[in-house]
Scaffold this motif. Structure first.
Motif, mmCIF file in Angstrom:
data_model
loop_
_atom_site.group_PDB
_atom_site.id
_atom_site.type_symbol
_atom_site.label_atom_id
_atom_site.label_comp_id
_atom_site.label_asym_id
_atom_site.label_seq_id
_atom_site.Cartn_x
_atom_site.Cartn_y
_atom_site.Cartn_z
ATOM 1 N N VAL A 84 25.656 -2.757 -13.198
ATOM 2 C CA VAL A 84 24.329 -3.045 -12.638
ATOM 3 C C VAL A 84 23.254 -2.309 -13.429
ATOM 4 O O VAL A 84 22.201 -2.873 -13.752
ATOM 5 C CB VAL A 84 24.284 -2.668 -11.143
ATOM 6 C CG1 VAL A 84 22.863 -2.678 -10.622
ATOM 7 C CG2 VAL A 84 25.173 -3.594 -10.342
ATOM 8 N N HIS A 85 23.518 -1.069 -13.762
ATOM 9 C CA HIS A 85 22.542 -0.299 -14.540
ATOM 10 C C HIS A 85 22.356 -0.926 -15.923
ATOM 11 O O HIS A 85 21.231 -1.045 -16.422
ATOM 12 C CB HIS A 85 22.996 1.154 -14.668
ATOM 13 C CG HIS A 85 22.062 2.023 -15.422
ATOM 14 N ND1 HIS A 85 20.810 2.357 -14.957
ATOM 15 C CD2 HIS A 85 22.175 2.623 -16.655
ATOM 16 C CE1 HIS A 85 20.206 3.126 -15.835
ATOM 17 N NE2 HIS A 85 21.009 3.299 -16.879
ATOM 18 N N GLY A 86 23.457 -1.350 -16.532
ATOM 19 C CA GLY A 86 23.377 -1.972 -17.859
ATOM 20 C C GLY A 86 22.651 -3.303 -17.816
ATOM 21 O O GLY A 86 21.822 -3.604 -18.684
ATOM 22 N N VAL A 87 22.937 -4.133 -16.829
ATOM 23 C CA VAL A 87 22.285 -5.434 -16.717
ATOM 24 C C VAL A 87 20.800 -5.254 -16.450
ATOM 25 O O VAL A 87 19.956 -5.915 -17.065
ATOM 26 C CB VAL A 87 22.961 -6.287 -15.605
ATOM 27 C CG1 VAL A 87 22.133 -7.506 -15.269
ATOM 28 C CG2 VAL A 87 24.360 -6.678 -16.030
ATOM 29 N N SER A 88 20.469 -4.350 -15.541
ATOM 30 C CA SER A 88 19.048 -4.137 -15.255
ATOM 31 C C SER A 88 18.347 -3.548 -16.472
ATOM 32 O O SER A 88 17.187 -3.868 -16.748
ATOM 33 C CB SER A 88 18.871 -3.232 -14.039
ATOM 34 O OG SER A 88 19.352 -1.937 -14.323
ATOM 35 N N GLY A 89 19.007 -2.740 -17.219
ATOM 36 C CA GLY A 89 18.419 -2.188 -18.444
ATOM 37 C C GLY A 89 18.245 -3.270 -19.503
ATOM 38 O O GLY A 89 17.255 -3.292 -20.233
ATOM 39 N N TYR A 90 19.196 -4.194 -19.591
ATOM 40 C CA TYR A 90 19.131 -5.271 -20.565
ATOM 41 C C TYR A 90 17.968 -6.206 -20.252
ATOM 42 O O TYR A 90 17.192 -6.562 -21.111
ATOM 43 C CB TYR A 90 20.451 -6.043 -20.573
ATOM 44 C CG TYR A 90 20.436 -7.252 -21.481
ATOM 45 C CD1 TYR A 90 20.497 -7.087 -22.862
ATOM 46 C CD2 TYR A 90 20.339 -8.535 -20.965
ATOM 47 C CE1 TYR A 90 20.476 -8.191 -23.702
ATOM 48 C CE2 TYR A 90 20.314 -9.632 -21.782
ATOM 49 C CZ TYR A 90 20.381 -9.465 -23.160
ATOM 50 O OH TYR A 90 20.350 -10.546 -23.967
ATOM 51 N N PHE A 91 17.845 -6.604 -19.004
ATOM 52 C CA PHE A 91 16.767 -7.507 -18.636
ATOM 53 C C PHE A 91 15.426 -6.788 -18.598
ATOM 54 O O PHE A 91 14.383 -7.389 -18.847
ATOM 55 C CB PHE A 91 17.039 -8.174 -17.284
ATOM 56 C CG PHE A 91 18.115 -9.228 -17.374
ATOM 57 C CD1 PHE A 91 17.921 -10.357 -18.147
ATOM 58 C CD2 PHE A 91 19.302 -9.084 -16.699
ATOM 59 C CE1 PHE A 91 18.900 -11.325 -18.243
ATOM 60 C CE2 PHE A 91 20.271 -10.039 -16.780
ATOM 61 C CZ PHE A 91 20.079 -11.172 -17.558
ATOM 62 N N GLY A 92 15.415 -5.554 -18.303
ATOM 63 C CA GLY A 92 14.168 -4.797 -18.273
ATOM 64 C C GLY A 92 13.666 -4.482 -19.663
ATOM 65 O O GLY A 92 12.472 -4.340 -19.889
ATOM 66 N N ALA A 93 14.552 -4.419 -20.657
ATOM 67 C CA ALA A 93 14.154 -4.074 -22.024
ATOM 68 C C ALA A 93 13.461 -5.241 -22.708
ATOM 69 O O ALA A 93 12.644 -5.049 -23.594
ATOM 70 C CB ALA A 93 15.376 -3.650 -22.830
ATOM 71 N N GLY A 94 13.727 -6.488 -22.314
ATOM 72 C CA GLY A 94 13.124 -7.658 -22.945
ATOM 73 C C GLY A 94 11.716 -7.912 -22.469
ATOM 74 O O GLY A 94 10.963 -8.629 -23.117
#
Length: 104
Positions: A84-94
């Motif tokens: 969850v942290h990785g997915v939210s970081g991935y979508f938040g970084a774009g």
């Protein structure tokens, strides 16, 4: 008068001797009872120590079982939290950072 005194002293010594013998007999019985009590207490303490050792072994077994049972859910929770942290970081970084000075 000395004969009466001798008789009284002899009777007093005889009575004192009888009482002393009775006290010694009772002391012997009491000592035997104390010895039996000590032996019984020793046996009871050995039994208590054995029981305590068995209970401790069972508690250790249950603890290991609980640890093994809870280890997998804990690892899965950490894995899901990481995902969850990785997915939210991935979508938040774009996304570009939001500008708070622009009106919506």
């Amino acid at each position: 008068m000395s004969l009466i005194l001798q008789i009284v002293l002899a009777v007093a010594i005889a009575i004192l001797t009888v009482f002393l013998v009775l006290v010694l007999i009772q002391a012997r019985r009491t000592a035997a009872s104390v010895q039996r009590l000590a032996d019984s207490a020793t046996q009871d303490l050995h039994q208590i120590a054995t029981d305590l050792h068995e209970v401790r072994a069972q508690v250790d077994s249950v603890t290991q079982l609980a640890k093994g049972t809870l280890e997998l859910p804990s690892l899965l929770a950490k894995l899901v939290a990481g995902i969850v942290h990785g997915v939210s970081g991935y979508f938040g970084a774009g996304r570009p950072p939001e500008d708070s000075s622009r009106p919506s």
